[in-house]
Write a protein that holds these residues in place. Structure first.
Motif, PDB file in Angstrom:
ATOM      1  N   THR A 310      56.232  37.982  46.870  1.00 31.23           N
ATOM      2  CA  THR A 310      54.789  37.805  46.606  1.00 31.23           C
ATOM      3  C   THR A 310      53.939  38.658  47.277  1.00 31.23           C
ATOM      4  O   THR A 310      52.906  39.071  46.878  1.00 31.23           O
ATOM      5  CB  THR A 310      54.799  36.347  46.389  1.00 31.23           C
ATOM      6  OG1 THR A 310      55.676  35.727  45.474  1.00 31.23           O
ATOM      7  CG2 THR A 310      53.295  35.882  45.918  1.00 31.23           C
ATOM      8  N   VAL A 311      53.908  38.445  48.603  1.00 27.89           N
ATOM      9  CA  VAL A 311      52.927  38.886  49.436  1.00 27.89           C
ATOM     10  C   VAL A 311      52.996  40.579  49.413  1.00 27.89           C
ATOM     11  O   VAL A 311      51.999  41.076  49.770  1.00 27.89           O
ATOM     12  CB  VAL A 311      53.018  38.438  50.844  1.00 27.89           C
ATOM     13  CG1 VAL A 311      52.784  36.802  50.998  1.00 27.89           C
ATOM     14  CG2 VAL A 311      54.107  38.750  51.483  1.00 27.89           C
ATOM     15  N   THR A 312      54.072  41.206  49.322  1.00 30.42           N
ATOM     16  CA  THR A 312      54.122  42.568  49.351  1.00 30.42           C
ATOM     17  C   THR A 312      53.815  43.002  47.939  1.00 30.42           C
ATOM     18  O   THR A 312      53.613  44.694  47.541  1.00 30.42           O
ATOM     19  CB  THR A 312      55.576  43.096  49.448  1.00 30.42           C
ATOM     20  OG1 THR A 312      56.279  42.569  48.542  1.00 30.42           O
ATOM     21  CG2 THR A 312      55.933  42.558  51.087  1.00 30.42           C
ATOM     22  N   VAL A 313      53.085  42.407  47.180  1.00 29.37           N
ATOM     23  CA  VAL A 313      52.821  42.977  45.593  1.00 29.37           C
ATOM     24  C   VAL A 313      51.749  43.942  46.043  1.00 29.37           C
ATOM     25  O   VAL A 313      51.538  45.135  44.949  1.00 29.37           O
ATOM     26  CB  VAL A 313      52.326  41.722  44.756  1.00 29.37           C
ATOM     27  CG1 VAL A 313      51.260  42.030  43.914  1.00 29.37           C
ATOM     28  CG2 VAL A 313      53.210  40.998  44.131  1.00 29.37           C
ATOM     29  N   ARG A 390      50.857  34.861  41.318  1.00 31.52           N
ATOM     30  CA  ARG A 390      51.768  35.572  40.308  1.00 31.52           C
ATOM     31  C   ARG A 390      52.402  34.351  39.294  1.00 31.52           C
ATOM     32  O   ARG A 390      52.807  33.358  39.768  1.00 31.52           O
ATOM     33  CB  ARG A 390      52.734  36.363  40.788  1.00 31.52           C
ATOM     34  CG  ARG A 390      53.879  35.703  41.857  1.00 31.52           C
ATOM     35  CD  ARG A 390      54.772  36.832  42.409  1.00 31.52           C
ATOM     36  NE  ARG A 390      55.481  37.394  41.262  1.00 31.52           N
ATOM     37  CZ  ARG A 390      56.404  38.414  41.713  1.00 31.52           C
ATOM     38  NH1 ARG A 390      56.534  38.768  43.006  1.00 31.52           N
ATOM     39  NH2 ARG A 390      56.773  39.157  40.677  1.00 31.52           N
ATOM     40  N   GLY A 391      52.576  34.669  37.942  1.00 36.28           N
ATOM     41  CA  GLY A 391      53.379  33.962  36.938  1.00 36.28           C
ATOM     42  C   GLY A 391      52.771  33.187  36.223  1.00 36.28           C
ATOM     43  O   GLY A 391      53.289  32.000  35.678  1.00 36.28           O
ATOM     44  N   LEU A 392      51.310  33.224  35.910  1.00 33.74           N
ATOM     45  CA  LEU A 392      50.505  32.711  35.220  1.00 33.74           C
ATOM     46  C   LEU A 392      50.101  33.606  33.774  1.00 33.74           C
ATOM     47  O   LEU A 392      49.647  34.565  34.049  1.00 33.74           O
ATOM     48  CB  LEU A 392      49.231  32.119  35.771  1.00 33.74           C
ATOM     49  CG  LEU A 392      49.120  30.885  36.426  1.00 33.74           C
ATOM     50  CD1 LEU A 392      49.950  31.223  37.959  1.00 33.74           C
ATOM     51  CD2 LEU A 392      47.950  30.397  36.798  1.00 33.74           C
ATOM     52  N   GLY A 417      40.723  35.672  35.120  1.00 30.69           N
ATOM     53  CA  GLY A 417      41.334  35.270  36.231  1.00 30.69           C
ATOM     54  C   GLY A 417      41.095  35.580  37.682  1.00 30.69           C
ATOM     55  O   GLY A 417      41.256  34.883  38.519  1.00 30.69           O
ATOM     56  N   GLU A 418      40.834  36.837  37.580  1.00 29.34           N
ATOM     57  CA  GLU A 418      40.684  37.570  38.636  1.00 29.34           C
ATOM     58  C   GLU A 418      39.404  37.063  39.426  1.00 29.34           C
ATOM     59  O   GLU A 418      39.289  36.703  40.527  1.00 29.34           O
ATOM     60  CB  GLU A 418      40.250  39.043  38.762  1.00 29.34           C
ATOM     61  CG  GLU A 418      41.772  39.866  38.137  1.00 29.34           C
ATOM     62  CD  GLU A 418      42.114  39.741  36.906  1.00 29.34           C
ATOM     63  OE1 GLU A 418      41.259  39.155  36.136  1.00 29.34           O
ATOM     64  OE2 GLU A 418      43.172  40.083  36.803  1.00 29.34           O
ATOM     65  N   LEU A 438      46.195  38.788  41.216  1.00 30.56           N
ATOM     66  CA  LEU A 438      46.686  38.247  40.033  1.00 30.56           C
ATOM     67  C   LEU A 438      47.623  38.852  38.998  1.00 30.56           C
ATOM     68  O   LEU A 438      47.158  39.663  38.497  1.00 30.56           O
ATOM     69  CB  LEU A 438      45.411  37.172  39.294  1.00 30.56           C
ATOM     70  CG  LEU A 438      45.708  36.309  38.226  1.00 30.56           C
ATOM     71  CD1 LEU A 438      46.282  35.075  38.984  1.00 30.56           C
ATOM     72  CD2 LEU A 438      44.320  35.804  37.302  1.00 30.56           C
ATOM     73  N   LEU A 439      48.837  38.437  38.951  1.00 32.64           N
ATOM     74  CA  LEU A 439      49.914  38.938  38.190  1.00 32.64           C
ATOM     75  C   LEU A 439      50.232  38.234  37.149  1.00 32.64           C
ATOM     76  O   LEU A 439      50.447  36.826  37.261  1.00 32.64           O
ATOM     77  CB  LEU A 439      50.860  39.379  39.189  1.00 32.64           C
ATOM     78  CG  LEU A 439      50.805  40.697  39.576  1.00 32.64           C
ATOM     79  CD1 LEU A 439      49.771  40.924  40.686  1.00 32.64           C
ATOM     80  CD2 LEU A 439      52.205  41.164  40.350  1.00 32.64           C
TER      81      LEU A 439
END
Length: 542
Positions: A310-313, A390-392, A417-418, A438-439
């Motif tokens: 997640t944090v390396t996205v 992520r994941g929404l 969302g951003e 936001l992913l």
């Protein structure tokens, strides 16, 4: 090939790093293999950042991690050092000798039952997770023959010949044999990159691999100046006071590793489910919807790999990526090269709930679970922050209240969302420079990811009321954060104080490994200087 990707080369140094890395690569593989609709837009994350395309000598196309992995003799179990994708290089090679041949064949290690289940039953597991002894027992990804570099002078198992001390690790990369092998592998991967943005290093902090990591980061800084170097210092679960030498060595290795790797890295982040880097043991962190066994590396590594995924996205995005160097610049200003990680796994979302609703219910960073053995975030000050959620799915990103309804919070007035996520961070940390992403893509947690989730979660990680679902959890929403925080002042200061109370001469084997008393004094001074960086008021508005 890379097709314009900003490539990253991953180094995994140590056995716990192997556990975290195996989960990490399994999650990348699950994302690559996930079914997608024909009309779906391109994936948000670019796999070419981490993977390389190739071809076997027989013409078969391959897609393997851009990875160099170092571990000890006995750590591979049934996995061949050259991997299984390109065949056996020794058997394929032509034999020029025309005389009599005698073949000495070592007996193969039997495959772990857990790995057999994974490959024969399409992920339907019947074997006990406790049968997983080494990371290769559950690695599903094929590796390139140049990925695995074995250190044969030390043993993974047994009481003798262990890589226990920082000095031992440093000396490994001072030996021409291992140094040349690492340099050859670096050149092989780097020279085929079109735009190498940098290196991410997963390194054990608690054992002698902290010394290997120190020399490796120094080599990378010297050879590839200007590239990002982000180091993840990994520590396994809780420890016991009944093993005094092991605990003292863990403290010394952690202190030396943080000091040396922060000197040669763009950014260093300790990752652990423990609550302390010092000598006093504390219970592991908890998550409301996770039920993990902190004594199993298989479990601990899965949680840390999900955090890493997640944090390396930011530096793996297909569109508008943030380079490793720019991410480091955001977080490490004014000498603050050490950062902390935190996560919410899974991000708590109930069916029908929007992102503004969920963030209001969650609260601020104090609700995030700290994952850098630095205690809780309460009462601390944040200097810089990078957050990924992520994941929404897109329908949840903004409020769906009927027109004319009173807004519960300013977040409910945002139109994207951003904007919701950015407004949330501005509310929680108004004087902090921050980055938010936001992913739509969730984290994949299909087998061999362990069964850690509470029965109240749906197949896609939503929090349900009432009877538990029948299907296993396959993906989850996750919030992950990297933070430059004042909590590091106390954490690094406490580490220095614990180190100062030791009479290192009592632990002669640590000094015999190549560290002198003067080196201990220098590490103490450097830890104090690092701790001092986090005491002042160095945010953008100060």
């Amino acid at each position: 090939m890379a097709g314009g990707a900003r490539e990253v080369l991953t180094l995994q140094l140590g056995h716990f790093a192997g556990f975290v890395g195996a989960h990490w690569w399994n999650q990348q593989d699950a994302a690559l293999c996930a079914p997608s609709e024909a009309a779906a837009p391109p994936a948000e994350l670019c796999p070419d950042v981490l993977y390389r395309a190739g071809r076997t000598p027989h013409g078969r196309e391959t897609y393997t991690p851009r990875l160099i992995l170092m571990d000890l003799k006995g750590s591979l179990s049934s996995l061949k050092q050259e991997g299984g994708l390109y065949g056996d290089a020794q058997l394929d090679a032509a034999i020029a000798w025309q005389g009599k041949l005698t073949t000495h064949k070592e007996e193969l290690c039997p495959k772990n039952p857990y790995l057999q289940d994974l490959r024969s039953a399409e992920g339907v597991l019947s074997s006990d997770e406790s049968s997983v002894r080494v990371w290769s027992d559950f690695l599903r990804v094929h590796l390139h023959p140049r990925s695995i570099c074995m250190i044969h002078k030390y043993n993974h198992d047994g009481e003798a010949g262990r890589l226990e001390a920082f000095g031992q690790g440093e000396s490994i990369l001072k030996e021409p044999r291992y140094l040349e092998e690492l340099e050859d592998r670096l050149h092989f991967y780097v020279e085929e990159c079109d735009f190498l943005q940098g290196f991410q290093i997963l390194c054990d902090l608690h054992n002698g691999f902290s010394g290997v990591g120190a020399k490796a980061t120094e080599l990378l800084q010297d050879e590839y100046s200007g590239r990002g170097i982000i180091t993840w210092g990994l520590l396994p679960g809780p420890y016991s006071l009944r093993e005094p030498q092991k605990n003292v060595f863990r403290l010394l290795n952690t202190a030396f590793g943080l000091v040396h790797m922060s000197a040669h890295s763009s950014l260093v982040c300790p990752l652990s489910l423990g609550r302390s880097l010092g000598l006093r043991p504390e219970p592991p962190v908890t998550f409301p919807h996770l039920q993990y066994d902190a004594t199993l590396p298989f479990h601990c590594a899965a949680v840390l790999a999900t955090t890493l995924d997640t944090v390396t996205v930011p530096y793996r995005l297909r569109s508008s990526p943030v380079s490793m160097a720019h991410l480091a610049d955001l977080l490490n200003f004014s000498g603050k090269k050490v950062v902390t990680a935190a996560a919410t796994i899974p991000f708590p979302l109930v069916p029908g709930q929007s992102l503004p609703d969920a963030l209001v219910q969650l609260g601020g960073p104090a609700a995030w679970t700290p994952l850098s053995a630095c205690g809780g975030p309460c009462g601390t000050r944040c200097f810089a922050l990078s957050v990924v959620l992520r994941g929404l799915d897109g329908a949840r990103h903004t409020s769906r209240l009927a027109p004319g309804t009173a807004l519960p919070s300013p977040l409910h007035a945002c139109t994207t969302g951003e904007d919701v996520l950015a407004q949330y961070l501005q509310q929680q940390e108004p004087r902090v420079r921050s980055s938010a992403h936001l992913l739509l893509a969730p984290c994949n947690v299909v087998p061999p990811y362990p069964r850690l989730f509470s029965p109240s979660l749906s197949q896609h990680g939503l929090v349900l009321d009432g009877s538990p679902p029948g299907a296993a959890v396959e993906s989850i929403p996750v919030l992950g954060a990297l933070c430059s925080s004042s909590t590091l002042s106390q954490t690094l200061g406490d580490l220095a104080r614990d180190l100062s109370t030791l009479d290192v001469r009592r632990w002669a084997s640590f000094l015999d490994a190549g560290v002198e008393q003067a080196d201990v004094e220098e590490a103490l001074e450097e830890l104090g200087s690092l701790a001092q960086c986090y005491r002042g008021g160095d945010s953008l508005t100060d």
